[in-house]
Design a protein around this motif. Structure first.
Motif, PDB file in Angstrom:
ATOM      1  N   ILE A  15     -39.460 -49.796  87.476  1.00  0.00           N
ATOM      2  CA  ILE A  15     -40.917 -49.653  86.792  1.00  0.00           C
ATOM      3  C   ILE A  15     -40.327 -49.218  85.491  1.00  0.00           C
ATOM      4  O   ILE A  15     -39.485 -48.960  84.898  1.00  0.00           O
ATOM      5  N   ARG A  16     -41.430 -49.690  84.389  1.00  0.00           N
ATOM      6  CA  ARG A  16     -41.363 -49.437  82.876  1.00  0.00           C
ATOM      7  C   ARG A  16     -42.438 -48.669  82.759  1.00  0.00           C
ATOM      8  O   ARG A  16     -43.764 -49.179  82.840  1.00  0.00           O
ATOM      9  N   VAL A  17     -42.034 -47.508  81.711  1.00  0.00           N
ATOM     10  CA  VAL A  17     -43.328 -46.604  81.731  1.00  0.00           C
ATOM     11  C   VAL A  17     -43.180 -46.553  80.150  1.00  0.00           C
ATOM     12  O   VAL A  17     -42.289 -46.315  79.481  1.00  0.00           O
ATOM     13  N   GLU A  18     -44.505 -46.912  79.349  1.00  0.00           N
ATOM     14  CA  GLU A  18     -44.661 -46.497  78.302  1.00  0.00           C
ATOM     15  C   GLU A  18     -45.506 -45.344  77.988  1.00  0.00           C
ATOM     16  O   GLU A  18     -46.549 -45.057  78.443  1.00  0.00           O
ATOM     17  N   LEU A  19     -44.960 -44.376  77.073  1.00  0.00           N
ATOM     18  CA  LEU A  19     -45.511 -43.044  76.777  1.00  0.00           C
ATOM     19  C   LEU A  19     -46.328 -43.001  75.542  1.00  0.00           C
ATOM     20  O   LEU A  19     -46.335 -44.085  74.714  1.00  0.00           O
ATOM     21  N   LYS A  20     -47.117 -41.952  75.371  1.00  0.00           N
ATOM     22  CA  LYS A  20     -48.128 -41.950  74.313  1.00  0.00           C
ATOM     23  C   LYS A  20     -47.384 -41.872  72.956  1.00  0.00           C
ATOM     24  O   LYS A  20     -47.896 -41.941  71.940  1.00  0.00           O
ATOM     25  N   ASN A  21     -46.073 -41.492  73.263  1.00  0.00           N
ATOM     26  CA  ASN A  21     -45.331 -41.072  71.781  1.00  0.00           C
ATOM     27  C   ASN A  21     -44.324 -42.431  71.663  1.00  0.00           C
ATOM     28  O   ASN A  21     -43.492 -42.380  70.738  1.00  0.00           O
ATOM     29  N   ASP A  22     -44.948 -43.656  71.906  1.00  0.00           N
ATOM     30  CA  ASP A  22     -44.524 -44.839  72.062  1.00  0.00           C
ATOM     31  C   ASP A  22     -43.127 -45.240  72.635  1.00  0.00           C
ATOM     32  O   ASP A  22     -42.336 -46.212  72.334  1.00  0.00           O
ATOM     33  N   ILE A  23     -42.489 -44.146  73.257  1.00  0.00           N
ATOM     34  CA  ILE A  23     -41.558 -44.252  73.908  1.00  0.00           C
ATOM     35  C   ILE A  23     -41.432 -45.147  75.138  1.00  0.00           C
ATOM     36  O   ILE A  23     -42.342 -44.973  76.091  1.00  0.00           O
ATOM     37  N   GLU A  24     -40.621 -46.145  75.583  1.00  0.00           N
ATOM     38  CA  GLU A  24     -40.600 -46.900  76.577  1.00  0.00           C
ATOM     39  C   GLU A  24     -39.348 -46.725  77.476  1.00  0.00           C
ATOM     40  O   GLU A  24     -38.247 -46.962  77.056  1.00  0.00           O
ATOM     41  N   ILE A  25     -39.610 -46.423  78.615  1.00  0.00           N
ATOM     42  CA  ILE A  25     -38.446 -45.985  79.663  1.00  0.00           C
ATOM     43  C   ILE A  25     -38.460 -46.835  81.002  1.00  0.00           C
ATOM     44  O   ILE A  25     -39.435 -46.977  81.437  1.00  0.00           O
ATOM     45  N   LYS A  26     -37.229 -47.399  81.118  1.00  0.00           N
ATOM     46  CA  LYS A  26     -36.905 -48.021  82.404  1.00  0.00           C
ATOM     47  C   LYS A  26     -36.568 -47.351  83.595  1.00  0.00           C
ATOM     48  O   LYS A  26     -35.574 -46.656  83.281  1.00  0.00           O
ATOM     49  N   GLY A  27     -36.735 -47.374  84.837  1.00  0.00           N
ATOM     50  CA  GLY A  27     -36.089 -46.585  85.628  1.00  0.00           C
ATOM     51  C   GLY A  27     -36.582 -46.881  87.197  1.00  0.00           C
ATOM     52  O   GLY A  27     -37.567 -47.635  87.346  1.00  0.00           O
ATOM     53  N   THR A  28     -35.844 -46.264  88.183  1.00  0.00           N
ATOM     54  CA  THR A  28     -36.163 -46.382  89.549  1.00  0.00           C
ATOM     55  C   THR A  28     -37.317 -45.496  89.746  1.00  0.00           C
ATOM     56  O   THR A  28     -36.811 -44.058  89.766  1.00  0.00           O
TER      57      THR A  28
END
Lengths: 101, 97
Positions: A15-28
Protein backbone atom coordinates in the motif's frame (compact mmCIF):
# COMPACT_ATOMS: atom_id res chain seq x y z
CA UNK A 1 -14.88 -1.21 13.37
CA UNK A 2 -15.69 -1.72 9.70
CA UNK A 3 -12.54 -0.12 8.34
CA UNK A 4 -10.43 -1.94 10.89
CA UNK A 5 -11.84 -5.23 9.58
CA UNK A 6 -11.44 -4.03 6.01
CA UNK A 7 -7.77 -3.18 6.46
CA UNK A 8 -7.16 -6.50 8.16
CA UNK A 9 -8.06 -8.16 4.86
CA UNK A 10 -5.26 -6.14 3.21
CA UNK A 11 -2.45 -7.46 5.41
CA UNK A 12 0.61 -8.51 3.36
CA UNK A 13 -0.46 -6.29 0.47
CA UNK A 14 1.58 -3.37 -0.86
CA UNK A 15 0.00 0.00 0.00
CA UNK A 16 0.99 3.65 -0.29
CA UNK A 17 0.33 5.97 2.63
CA UNK A 18 0.25 9.74 2.37
CA UNK A 19 0.81 11.49 5.70
CA UNK A 20 -0.40 14.91 6.81
CA UNK A 21 3.20 16.19 6.64
CA UNK A 22 3.11 15.46 2.87
CA UNK A 23 5.43 12.44 3.09
CA UNK A 24 4.39 9.44 1.03
CA UNK A 25 5.50 5.95 2.01
CA UNK A 26 5.19 2.69 0.13
CA UNK A 27 5.37 -0.62 1.95
CA UNK A 28 3.87 -3.96 2.81
CA UNK A 29 1.05 -3.72 5.36
CA UNK A 30 2.00 -5.89 8.32
CA UNK A 31 -0.46 -4.95 11.01
CA UNK A 32 -3.34 -2.67 11.88
CA UNK A 33 -5.15 -1.83 15.11
CA UNK A 34 -8.41 -0.18 16.13
CA UNK A 35 -6.93 3.34 15.81
CA UNK A 36 -5.90 2.49 12.23
CA UNK A 37 -2.27 2.67 13.33
CA UNK A 38 -0.31 0.82 10.66
CA UNK A 39 2.91 -1.15 10.56
CA UNK A 40 4.66 -1.31 7.21
CA UNK A 41 7.63 -3.46 6.22
CA UNK A 42 10.17 -2.87 3.42
CA UNK A 43 9.28 0.78 3.21
CA UNK A 44 10.44 3.29 0.64
CA UNK A 45 9.59 6.95 0.40
CA UNK A 46 7.91 8.24 -2.75
CA UNK A 47 9.38 11.70 -2.05
CA UNK A 48 12.90 12.58 -3.13
CA UNK A 49 15.24 10.90 -0.63
CA UNK A 50 17.96 13.51 -1.12
CA UNK A 51 15.54 16.13 0.18
CA UNK A 52 13.97 13.92 2.85
CA UNK A 53 16.76 11.85 4.44
CA UNK A 54 14.74 11.30 7.62
CA UNK A 55 13.58 7.78 6.87
CA UNK A 56 16.85 6.44 5.43
CA UNK A 57 17.80 2.91 6.65
CA UNK A 58 14.38 2.26 8.20
CA UNK A 59 13.23 -1.31 7.64
CA UNK A 60 9.95 -1.43 9.46
CA UNK A 61 7.78 1.58 10.23
CA UNK A 62 4.94 2.16 12.67
CA UNK A 63 2.59 4.96 11.55
CA UNK A 64 0.15 6.61 13.93
CA UNK A 65 -3.35 6.47 12.43
CA UNK A 66 -4.15 10.08 13.35
CA UNK A 67 -1.40 11.44 11.07
CA UNK A 68 -2.54 9.64 7.93
CA UNK A 69 -4.15 11.74 5.21
CA UNK A 70 -4.75 9.08 2.53
CA UNK A 71 -4.12 5.40 1.99
CA UNK A 72 -3.72 4.58 -1.69
CA UNK A 73 -4.83 1.06 -2.53
CA UNK A 74 -4.68 -1.07 -5.60
CA UNK A 75 -8.28 -1.04 -6.98
CA UNK A 76 -7.93 -4.78 -7.66
CA UNK A 77 -7.83 -5.37 -3.88
CA UNK A 78 -11.05 -3.53 -3.09
CA UNK A 79 -14.65 -4.36 -3.83
CA UNK A 80 -15.95 -0.79 -3.61
CA UNK A 81 -19.62 -1.80 -3.87
CA UNK A 82 -19.31 -4.30 -1.05
CA UNK A 83 -17.50 -1.73 1.12
CA UNK A 84 -20.14 0.90 0.39
CA UNK A 85 -22.96 -1.48 1.30
CA UNK A 86 -21.21 -2.53 4.48
CA UNK A 87 -20.53 1.05 5.58
CA UNK A 88 -24.20 2.01 4.96
CA UNK A 89 -25.33 -0.97 6.96
CA UNK A 90 -22.99 -0.07 9.81
CA UNK A 91 -24.13 3.58 9.77
CA UNK A 92 -27.74 2.40 9.90
CA UNK A 93 -27.03 0.01 12.76
CA UNK A 94 -25.26 2.77 14.71
CA UNK A 95 -28.10 5.26 14.26
CA UNK A 96 -30.52 2.56 15.48
CA UNK A 97 -28.43 2.12 18.63
CA UNK A 98 -28.59 5.81 19.38
CA UNK A 99 -32.41 5.89 19.19
CA UNK A 100 -32.54 2.79 21.39
CA UNK A 101 -30.55 4.55 24.11
CA UNK B 1 -1.09 -1.84 19.73
CA UNK B 2 1.29 -4.75 19.84
CA UNK B 3 2.79 -3.31 16.66
CA UNK B 4 5.31 -1.35 18.71
CA UNK B 5 6.13 -4.41 20.81
CA UNK B 6 8.59 -5.63 18.19
CA UNK B 7 10.52 -2.33 18.50
CA UNK B 8 11.08 -2.53 22.25
CA UNK B 9 14.70 -2.19 23.40
CA UNK B 10 15.74 -1.40 19.85
CA UNK B 11 16.99 1.85 18.38
CA UNK B 12 14.22 3.66 16.56
CA UNK B 13 13.70 6.90 14.68
CA UNK B 14 10.65 8.95 15.54
CA UNK B 15 9.15 11.78 13.50
CA UNK B 16 6.93 14.17 15.43
CA UNK B 17 3.99 16.30 14.29
CA UNK B 18 6.16 19.44 14.34
CA UNK B 19 8.52 17.82 11.82
CA UNK B 20 11.42 16.92 14.13
CA UNK B 21 13.42 13.69 14.03
CA UNK B 22 14.52 11.83 17.16
CA UNK B 23 16.72 8.74 17.34
CA UNK B 24 16.82 6.70 20.53
CA UNK B 25 16.31 3.35 22.19
CA UNK B 26 12.66 2.49 22.83
CA UNK B 27 12.26 1.57 26.50
CA UNK B 28 8.50 1.66 26.70
CA UNK B 29 5.23 2.70 25.13
CA UNK B 30 1.51 2.61 25.84
CA UNK B 31 -1.85 2.56 24.10
CA UNK B 32 -1.70 6.28 23.34
CA UNK B 33 1.66 5.87 21.54
CA UNK B 34 3.43 7.69 24.37
CA UNK B 35 7.07 6.69 23.92
CA UNK B 36 9.99 6.45 26.34
CA UNK B 37 13.36 6.82 24.63
CA UNK B 38 16.85 6.67 26.13
CA UNK B 39 20.13 7.93 24.62
CA UNK B 40 18.00 10.15 22.45
CA UNK B 41 19.48 12.50 19.89
CA UNK B 42 17.70 15.02 17.73
CA UNK B 43 18.95 15.40 14.18
CA UNK B 44 18.34 18.66 12.35
CA UNK B 45 18.85 18.60 8.60
CA UNK B 46 19.51 21.64 6.49
CA UNK B 47 19.94 22.11 2.74
CA UNK B 48 23.28 23.96 3.09
CA UNK B 49 24.50 23.72 6.68
CA UNK B 50 25.94 20.60 8.28
CA UNK B 51 23.47 18.36 10.05
CA UNK B 52 23.18 19.26 13.71
CA UNK B 53 22.98 16.52 16.33
CA UNK B 54 21.73 17.36 19.79
CA UNK B 55 22.10 14.91 22.68
CA UNK B 56 18.93 14.80 24.74
CA UNK B 57 19.25 11.63 26.83
CA UNK B 58 16.02 10.34 28.34
CA UNK B 59 12.99 11.59 26.47
CA UNK B 60 9.28 10.95 26.78
CA UNK B 61 7.30 11.79 23.68
CA UNK B 62 3.59 12.32 24.10
CA UNK B 63 1.57 10.05 21.84
CA UNK B 64 -0.44 12.73 20.11
CA UNK B 65 2.73 14.30 18.72
CA UNK B 66 4.07 11.07 17.19
CA UNK B 67 3.80 10.74 13.41
CA UNK B 68 5.75 7.55 12.86
CA UNK B 69 8.42 5.37 14.44
CA UNK B 70 10.66 2.89 12.69
CA UNK B 71 13.44 0.45 13.41
CA UNK B 72 16.41 0.85 11.13
CA UNK B 73 19.33 -1.16 9.83
CA UNK B 74 22.18 -0.17 12.18
CA UNK B 75 24.86 -1.14 9.66
CA UNK B 76 23.51 1.26 7.05
CA UNK B 77 22.85 3.88 9.73
CA UNK B 78 26.41 3.76 11.08
CA UNK B 79 27.95 3.81 7.61
CA UNK B 80 26.34 7.19 6.89
CA UNK B 81 28.23 10.37 7.71
CA UNK B 82 25.22 12.24 8.97
CA UNK B 83 26.92 15.64 9.20
CA UNK B 84 27.35 15.54 5.41
CA UNK B 85 23.71 14.67 4.69
CA UNK B 86 21.47 17.53 3.64
CA UNK B 87 17.72 17.75 3.69
CA UNK B 88 14.77 20.02 4.09
CA UNK B 89 12.92 20.64 7.31
CA UNK B 90 9.86 18.37 7.40
CA UNK B 91 6.47 20.04 7.45
CA UNK B 92 4.28 19.72 10.49
CA UNK B 93 1.01 17.82 10.21
CA UNK B 94 -1.18 20.87 10.65
CA UNK B 95 -0.52 22.58 7.32
CA UNK B 96 -3.78 23.24 5.47
CA UNK B 97 -2.13 22.39 2.10
Amino acid sequence: MLFFSFFKTLVDQEIRVELKNDIEIKGTLKSIDQFLNLKLDNISTVNDETKYPHLIAIKSLFIRGSTIRYIHLNPMLVDANLLQDASRREALANSGNRIGR
Amino acid sequence: MSALGTFIEKKIKVITTDGRLFVGKLEGYDNNTNLILTSTIERIFDLEEETEQIDLGLYIIRGDSVVCAGIFDEEIENSIQWTKVHGVQLKDTKNPF
